[in-house]
Design an enzyme around this catalytic site. Sequence first.
Site, PDB file in Angstrom:
ATOM      1  N   HIS A 241      -3.974   4.467   6.697  1.00 48.01           N
ATOM      2  CA  HIS A 241      -2.647   3.965   6.112  1.00 48.01           C
ATOM      3  C   HIS A 241      -1.288   4.305   6.578  1.00 48.01           C
ATOM      4  CE1 HIS A 241      -5.303   3.026   2.655  1.00 48.01           C
ATOM      5  NE2 HIS A 241      -6.035   4.241   3.345  1.00 48.01           N
TER       6      HIS A 241
ATOM      7  N   ASP B  41       0.901  -1.255   0.061  1.00 48.90           N
ATOM      8  CA  ASP B  41      -0.005   0.031  -0.124  1.00 48.90           C
ATOM      9  C   ASP B  41       0.828   1.296   0.077  1.00 48.90           C
ATOM     10  OD1 ASP B  41      -1.921   2.068   0.752  1.00 48.90           O
ATOM     11  OD2 ASP B  41      -2.018   1.359   2.940  1.00 48.90           O
TER      12      ASP B  41
END
Length: 550
Positions: free
Chosen positions: A363, A190
């Site tokens: 994130h 990611d």
Amino acid sequence: MSEVKIFGLGGLGEIGKNMYCVEYEDEIIIIDCGVKFPETEMFGIDLVIPDVSYLIENQHKIKAMVLTHGHEDHIGAIPYVLKQIQTTIYGGRLTLGLVKAKLEEHRMQNDVKMVPVFEDTILSFENLSVSFFRTNHSIPDSFGIAIETPEGTVVHTGDFKFDLTPVGRPTEFGKIARIGKNGVLALMSDSTNSERPGFTMSERTVGDSIMDVVSKARGRIILATFASNVHRLQQVVDAAVADDRKIAVIGRSMEKAFMIGQELGYIQMPEGCQIDIKNIDNYSDNKVLIICTGSQGEPMAALTRIASGSHRSVQIYPDDTVIISASPIPGNTVNVSRIIDKLYRAGANVVQNTAFDIHASGHGSSEELRLMLSFLRPTYFIPIHGEYRMLKQHGRLAEQVGVESDNIFIIDNGDVVSCTRESGRVTSKVTAGIVLIDGSGIGDVGNIVLRDRKHLAEDGLMVVVVSIDMKQFKLLTGPDIVSRGFVYVRGSESLIQEATALVKQKLLEALDRKVREWSELKSQINQVLKPFIFEKTGRNPMILTIVMEV
């Protein structure tokens, strides 16, 4: 010797539409199946999903669709894609709960087999096997995925951050380190926060901040956040209970998230704490907390309607505190600012993340990405889930922790990375475009239709109607010119009269030459009308000609 092929059908060079595939000989494992929200020039489009032409052609190879977590950009396309391909879906309990709700909306719940997975689940196929490791993200039941192949392990991190004081279950650091110790052939990771330095704030810090804001608020509290952020919802519930407030929930997706979260035990609250939104006026203002959707300024979401005064049950009172516990997704900043402005105008006190720690990203920032790379030490690295600059920056981070620059592949949707123990390279390209969802239509709106919509939106429409006797080559009625979205007819009568005279003259000339093909007559009208309109107005409306033969 067979190669492991890794490619994305969405999620590379963009935020959203995540869908990745690992292929070895006659087996394909699909990871995630997400949507992207339309760009501003996609008039009338509701959703954008990946083009799965390659998977339709290779249906016989598909062994499983495994899901990392339950966010829209990872599961939103499932009902549309599973009308085109067949496979079993594997995911965490909450993820499958959210998928089931989607499939029920499409009346597909009985057509799709869903199997829940846990951190110790192993799926075994002929050449490939799939295992899972728990990660922290802004939604429970988030997993990273490890796919064992004869050439080595391919790891997909899912969306993650390394939260050392999480609200839910902790990241399986030991398991990630073991996978790295055993050797990782390729890593997909990611990249969303690759440009952000340091570490991402812990979700527990957000809970403390919300508790603080709730305890100091004098009137009602209206809190907007992502419906899928179930840990955040639990922290809001805890803050409401501590301040002796009743909770009302509004917004379809928020109601669904509360229902599924309570069923699975992720949201727990005392009996009688939740009330119907219609009953909020039965309680004093300092005893009510409303949780709603609309943190991204979506036009039809609850917070937007509350801010504009059009919600049936909730209006803003002067002492209300509105907490926006989310940061704007790129592209939504203007909408969010507009909503905040309206809330202030209505007299609310608005609490945002700029002044208080009431939102934490799900994130990992650059240090966490480096840490994941150091744990797994892959031979080949493919940054995923991000716009091009984010992927590029993630590639730089990988170089800093020792991945060879030749082994870092910054690829586009459809690019195939083929790798073995000895070599890795980009070898080919598979079909990987976009499919547009307009209402219930899948893919029936293409570039040409979008181009027409853009044309109509920018310059409007002129319709020319004429009746012709084709036997005697006589103009019977018309031409009549009607305009929509171009100029106001009553204010431009002379322009319309001049245009009508020009078209009539051109038509009479064509009929004198015994022209009888409709296409030729339409072309003649366009030839004279387009340049005239452009010269007079500087605009280029779409011209539709209707020739009626009598």
